[in-house]
Design a protein around this motif. Structure first.
Motif, mmCIF file in Angstrom:
data_model
loop_
_atom_site.group_PDB
_atom_site.id
_atom_site.type_symbol
_atom_site.label_atom_id
_atom_site.label_comp_id
_atom_site.label_asym_id
_atom_site.label_seq_id
_atom_site.Cartn_x
_atom_site.Cartn_y
_atom_site.Cartn_z
ATOM 1 N N GLY A 174 2.594 -1.483 -5.526
ATOM 2 C CA GLY A 174 1.366 -1.301 -6.274
ATOM 3 C C GLY A 174 1.353 -2.190 -7.503
ATOM 4 O O GLY A 174 2.403 -2.533 -8.050
ATOM 5 N N GLN A 224 6.130 1.385 -8.817
ATOM 6 C CA GLN A 224 4.835 1.898 -8.361
ATOM 7 C C GLN A 224 4.871 2.179 -6.859
ATOM 8 O O GLN A 224 5.623 1.548 -6.115
ATOM 9 C CB GLN A 224 3.730 0.894 -8.690
ATOM 10 N N SER A 233 1.759 0.216 -1.162
ATOM 11 C CA SER A 233 0.513 0.196 -0.396
ATOM 12 C C SER A 233 0.873 -0.279 1.011
ATOM 13 O O SER A 233 1.377 -1.393 1.175
ATOM 14 C CB SER A 233 -0.495 -0.751 -1.053
#
Length: 221
Positions: free
Chosen positions: A148, A159, A162
């Protein structure tokens, strides 16, 4: 302290000049006194090197054992454990210099060849599926997940990923150093040129390569 003594001893007896002094002795530029001094320094250098070898040998063995253990641990983490978790068909070849992530989400058909220094990075959920007889050249990256990049104060490294699945059909040839991004589907019989970055859908039987920064797609003849 020991290093300082060793450096001083080495400089005092001019061990770095031994080759030059040997040359002078061979070309008759040295006096008899110089030759006597040279022989003395050569004997001293021999025993100095021997003593250093005796001291360093146990440390060298310990350091080598540590390096070998670290190499085996990395090989197991990056290749061995994910390789055992993968679903592979008959006759697959994965060079040991390959990097595998989330092997349980990677599926290979029959007779797939993954060349050295390639990487198959599946997501925690998103799969990488590669069909029968497909070839991945050296240094190919197939990635089903990206970090991310939200500007929320959290470092990108931490993060959430995705993820989007990657599907590669049968009899596909992916050239060296190509990058297959998340969400890509490559139809059967396609050819991906070396160094090409691919995203989206590649039609079956197409040849895809980059020319002057643009992506060129044409049918196989």
């Amino acid at each position: 302290m020991i290093r300082s003594f060793a450096r001083t001893f080495h400089q005092r007896h001019r061990f770095d000049d031994l080759e030059l002094d040997r040359w002078r002795a061979e070309t008759s530029e040295a006096t008899e006194t110089d030759r006597f001094d040279l022989r003395h320094r050569e004997r001293l250098f021999f025993w100095w090197a021997f003593a250093k070898g005796v001291v360093r040998f146990p440390m060298t063995v310990a350091r080598s054992a540590t390096n070998i253990w670290a190499f085996i641990a990395d090989l197991e983490r990056l290749h061995g454990a994910p390789r055992r978790a993968m679903r592979t068909g008959r006759g697959c070849v994965l060079d040991r210099a390959t990097w595998l992530v989330n092997g349980s989400r990677i599926e290979l058909g029959d007779y797939v060849k993954v060349s050295a220094f390639s990487a198959l990075i599946a997501g925690f959920d998103a799969r990488i599926s590669i069909g029968n007889y497909t070839i991945l050249g050296p240094g190919v990256f197939v990635v089903a997940a990206n970090h991310g990049v939200a500007a929320n104060g959290v470092p990108i490294r931490y993060q959430p990923w995705s993820e989007r699945a990657v599907v590669i059909g049968d009899d596909v040839w992916i050239g060296a150093n190509a990058v297959i991004l998340p969400g890509t589907t490559i139809g059967s019989g396609a050819v991906i040129g070396a160094g090409t970055v691919v995203s989206g859908e590649v039609p079956a039987g197409a040849i895809v390569h980059q020319r002057r920064g643009s992506l060129v797609v044409r049918p196989r003849q």
